[in-house]
Motif scaffolding. Structure first.
Motif, PDB file in Angstrom:
ATOM      1  N   GLU A 169     -72.050 -39.388   6.028  1.00  0.00           N
ATOM      2  CA  GLU A 169     -70.592 -39.431   5.942  1.00  0.00           C
ATOM      3  C   GLU A 169     -70.075 -39.221   4.519  1.00  0.00           C
ATOM      4  O   GLU A 169     -68.871 -39.052   4.320  1.00  0.00           O
TER       5      GLU A 169
ATOM      6  N   GLN B 199     -62.026 -35.819  18.931  1.00  0.00           N
ATOM      7  CA  GLN B 199     -61.839 -37.246  18.627  1.00  0.00           C
ATOM      8  C   GLN B 199     -63.166 -37.890  18.246  1.00  0.00           C
ATOM      9  O   GLN B 199     -63.234 -38.709  17.319  1.00  0.00           O
TER      10      GLN B 199
ATOM     11  N   ASP C 269     -63.901 -36.916  14.763  1.00  0.00           N
ATOM     12  CA  ASP C 269     -62.995 -37.594  13.839  1.00  0.00           C
ATOM     13  C   ASP C 269     -63.463 -39.020  13.546  1.00  0.00           C
ATOM     14  O   ASP C 269     -63.350 -39.504  12.423  1.00  0.00           O
ATOM     15  N   LYS C 270     -64.015 -39.674  14.566  1.00  0.00           N
ATOM     16  CA  LYS C 270     -64.476 -41.056  14.412  1.00  0.00           C
ATOM     17  C   LYS C 270     -65.905 -41.141  13.869  1.00  0.00           C
ATOM     18  O   LYS C 270     -66.335 -42.208  13.435  1.00  0.00           O
ATOM     19  N   ASN C 271     -66.634 -40.036  13.918  1.00  0.00           N
ATOM     20  CA  ASN C 271     -68.039 -40.018  13.485  1.00  0.00           C
ATOM     21  C   ASN C 271     -68.296 -38.858  12.532  1.00  0.00           C
ATOM     22  O   ASN C 271     -68.972 -37.880  12.885  1.00  0.00           O
TER      23      ASN C 271
ATOM     24  N   SER D  97     -58.208 -33.583   9.303  1.00  0.00           N
ATOM     25  CA  SER D  97     -58.586 -34.119  10.608  1.00  0.00           C
ATOM     26  C   SER D  97     -58.678 -33.011  11.652  1.00  0.00           C
ATOM     27  O   SER D  97     -57.798 -32.138  11.719  1.00  0.00           O
TER      28      SER D  97
END
Length: 211
Positions: free
Chosen positions: A41, A113, A116-118, A198
């Motif tokens: 990340e 999504q 976006d979260k991972n 994003s």
């Protein structure tokens, strides 16, 4: 309080546990994968070595290889997680009672999504994290997107616009291919921007352009 005022203090210190709690079976394997995902990340992160991963976990490299035969197997563990997470939801969406266009839009939105979260998983999906790694990892991610395209093609066959086409099979294939290209473009943009752009940006306005 001074030490001589509390004669029991040394005994209390002697009773304090000095050994680290051993992970439960399978727990260390999960910790390794979670740590690898977190390291991915970091925007602009260089190729992650097993030495760096071991240092992050405060274990030896030998300890890593007790759970994974190679670094490629660690990445395969992340790909397993991506596939299970995404296709469980893809199958649920496919079973919904709604028009094919809505199902396709939901699938694309769900995948973006997830990315976006991972963010670390996004680098795996677009191949950034797999540079110089085993070729079979790249092949698995190619197959992942092939499966996404197949799922989109199947639900789009239910679309009224596709049914009205003189060549419905070709129409569904073209639309599914365009949606996958759009999705991959969003994922690459997200990764290349250091996770600042994003993949969900203007999504509600963008998806209707495909239907």
């Amino acid at each position: 309080m001074a030490e001589h005022d509390n004669p029991s203090a040394p005994e209390a210190n002697a009773q304090a546990p000095t050994t680290r709690k051993r992970p439960k079976p399978g727990e260390r394997r999960v910790q390794i994968l979670q740590t690898l995902a977190v390291m991915l990340e970091q925007p602009g992160a260089e190729r992650i070595t097993t030495a760096a991963l071991a240092a992050k976990l405060q274990v030896s490299e030998a300890a890593l290889y007790r759970h994974f035969a190679s670094k490629a197997q660690m990445f395969e563990g992340l790909i397993d997680f991506i596939e299970h997470s995404v296709f469980t939801l893809v199958n649920q969406i496919a079973e919904r009672e709604e028009p094919g266009e809505q199902k396709a839009a939901r699938m694309v939105s769900m995948l973006l999504q997830f990315a976006d979260k991972n963010p670390g998983m996004t680098r795996v999906m677009v191949g950034d994290a797999l540079v110089f790694e085993n070729e079979r990892l790249h092949q698995r991610m190619n197959q992942f997107f092939d499966r996404i395209e197949l799922s989109l093609r199947q639900v789009l066959r239910e679309s009224e616009a596709v049914k009205l086409s003189s060549t419905p099979t070709v129409e569904a294939q073209v639309r599914a291919s365009a949606l996958v290209s759009f999705t991959q473009g969003r994922l690459h943009r997200f990764a290349r921007s250091g996770f600042k752009k994003s993949p969900m940006e203007y999504l509600d306005a963008s998806l209707p352009l495909f239907f």
